[in-house]
Design a protein around this motif. Structure first.
Motif, PDB file in Angstrom:
ATOM      1  N   ARG A  39      -7.225  -3.331   8.572  1.00 15.70           N
ATOM      2  CA  ARG A  39      -6.695  -4.368   7.695  1.00 15.70           C
ATOM      3  C   ARG A  39      -6.536  -3.873   6.266  1.00 15.70           C
ATOM      4  O   ARG A  39      -5.808  -4.470   5.482  1.00 15.70           O
ATOM      5  CB  ARG A  39      -7.596  -5.605   7.730  1.00 15.70           C
ATOM      6  N   SER A  40      -7.192  -2.747   5.922  1.00 21.60           N
ATOM      7  CA  SER A  40      -7.026  -2.158   4.595  1.00 21.60           C
ATOM      8  C   SER A  40      -5.894  -1.140   4.558  1.00 21.60           C
ATOM      9  O   SER A  40      -5.641  -0.526   3.524  1.00 21.60           O
ATOM     10  CB  SER A  40      -8.331  -1.485   4.155  1.00 21.60           C
ATOM     11  N   ARG A  65      -5.692   1.679   6.310  1.00 20.80           N
ATOM     12  CA  ARG A  65      -6.114   3.045   6.619  1.00 20.80           C
ATOM     13  C   ARG A  65      -6.115   3.262   8.125  1.00 20.80           C
ATOM     14  O   ARG A  65      -6.283   2.328   8.898  1.00 20.80           O
ATOM     15  CB  ARG A  65      -7.521   3.302   6.067  1.00 20.80           C
ATOM     16  N   ARG A 124       0.839  -1.204   0.000  1.00 20.20           N
ATOM     17  CA  ARG A 124       0.000   0.000   0.000  1.00 20.20           C
ATOM     18  C   ARG A 124       0.871   1.251   0.000  1.00 20.20           C
ATOM     19  O   ARG A 124       1.983   1.255   0.518  1.00 20.20           O
ATOM     20  CB  ARG A 124      -0.923   0.007   1.227  1.00 20.20           C
TER      21      ARG A 124
END
Length: 314
Positions: A226-227, A229, A212
Motif C-alpha cells: 500500500r506504500s 514498494r 509516488r
C-alpha cells in the motif's frame, strides 16, 4: 568476540553480499541464515576455548553441532554456511567444514491441496466486502492476482516478489522469472491469472502507486504494498497464510507451489494423465528431475502406470 573471529565473520558477510549482488546467486534470506549459522558456531567455539578460526578442526565442528543440538535440516544448512566461511582459508576441498558430513534430511510431507480446494482458495482471494473503500478494493485485486500467479504458474514466493513489469508477456500469456542461483525461466500463465493480472494492473496498482516516484522503466515490481514498494517474502507469506486460514487450512506460498506441480501432473480430471514430468520440472524451475519427482510425490508405480498407458508396448 576477539578481532580474529570478528574479522573472519566480517569477511564472510562481505563475500555473501557479493554473491547476492547483480547476479542474485544468493538471496538475502540465505545470506542472513548462513551468517547467523556461522556466528552461532563461532560463538560456541570461542566459549569452549578456541582462540580463533585457525584452530577450527572437523572434530571441533562436530562438537559444536552436538552442543548446539541442531536438527538435521539446520545442520545441513550450517555445513553449507561453514564451507562458505572457512573455504577461502584452506586449499580447495580441505577446510574443516569440507571434512564433515552434510546430512540429507528427509523433507516433511507437504500437506495436500485438492484441485477443488485450490480453485476455491484462489477464486475467493482478496474478495472485497460491500462498502470497502478504494484502497481495500485495490489490495483485493492485488491479492487475487498474486494467488492466481502463485498457483497458476507455481512460483516461489521470492520469484513473485522479484517479478517485474518487463517480465510480463501478455502476448504469449507467459512471464519471465528469476529463480534460485539467478537462473531465469519463462513460465506460462493460466487464463484466470492473466485476467487477474490485467485487472490489478489496470485498476489496482495505479491507485497504490498514485503520487509516488516510479521505478526505472521495466524494472518496476508487479506486486506492491500500500506504500507503493515491492512486496517482500514475509508479506507474501502473510497474504497467502491469511487466505488459507479463511478456508480452514494452514500453510503458505509453498503449499500453492506444491499444488501447482501436483495438479499439472494429475491433469484436469485428476486421473494422472496431465503434463509430462519434465514439463513440470521446467515450470517449477527444478535443476533435477528427481527433485520434481519427490516434490510432487510421483512414485515408481505411478511412473509405471504412465509407461503402460503411453508406450506402444506397454
Amino acid at each position: 568476540m576477539p578481532d580474529t573471529w570478528a574479522r573472519s565473520l566480517d569477511d564472510l558477510a562481505a563475500r555473501l553480499a557479493a554473491q547476492g549482488g547483480r547476479d542474485r546467486l544468493l538471496s538475502p534470506r540465505s545470506q542472513a541464515a548462513y551468517l547467523k549459522d556461522a556466528r552461532r558456531v563461532a560463538a560456541w567455539l570461542r566459549d569452549n576455548g578456541l582462540e580463533g578460526p585457525a584452530q577450527i578442526t572437523p572434530s571441533a565442528l562436530e562438537a559444536a553441532f552436538r552442543g548446539l543440538r541442531w536438527s538435521p535440516a539446520t545442520r545441513a544448512r550450517a555445513v553449507t554456511a561453514l564451507r562458505e566461511w572457512l573455504g577461502p582459508q584452506h586449499p580447495a576441498g580441505r577446510s574443516p567444514a569440507d571434512l564433515i558430513d552434510r546430512p540429507r534430511p528427509t523433507p516433511p510431507p507437504v500437506p495436500r491441496l485438492s484441485q477443488a480446494d485450490a480453485a476455491a482458495l484462489v477464486e475467493g482471494a482478496g474478495a472485497p466486502a460491500e462498502g470497502d473503500g478504494p484502497l481495500r478494493r485495490a489490495l483485493a485485486l492485488r491479492d487475487r492476482a498474486l494467488m492466481e500467479v502463485l498457483y497458476g504458474s507455481g512460483l516461489r514466493r521470492q520469484e513473485a516478489c522479484d517479478l517485474v513489469l518487463a517480465g510480463l508477456d501478455f502476448e504469449h500469456d507467459a512471464l519471465r522469472v528469476v529463480g534460485k542461483g539467478g537462473k531465469g525461466r519463462t513460465v506460462p500463465m493460466t487464463e484466470p491469472a492473466v485476467a487477474a493480472l490485467r485487472a490489478w494492473l489496470a485498476d489496482g496498482r495505479p491507485r497504490l502507486m498514485s503520487g509516488r516516484d516510479p521505478a526505472p522503466s521495466g524494472r518496476a515490481p508487479v506486486f506492491v504494498s500500500r506504500s507503493g514498494r515491492g512486496l517482500d517474502g514475509s508479506t507474501v507469506y502473510r497474504i497467502v497464510a491469511r487466505e488459507l486460514r479463511a478456508h480452514g487450512r494452514a500453510g503458505g506460498p509453498h503449499l500453492l507451489r506444491h499444488a501447482a506441480g501436483t495438479h499439472l501432473l494429475e491433469g484436469p480430471d485428476g486421473r494422472g494423465d496431465g503434463a509430462h514430468l519434465r514439463v513440470v520440472q521446467e515450470v517449477l524451475g527444478h535443476a533435477s528431475l528427481a527433485t520434481t519427482q519427490r516434490y510432487t510425490g510421483v512414485t515408481t508405480r505411478a511412473m509405471q502406470e504412465h509407461l503402460r498407458r503411453g508406450h506402444p508396448r506397454g
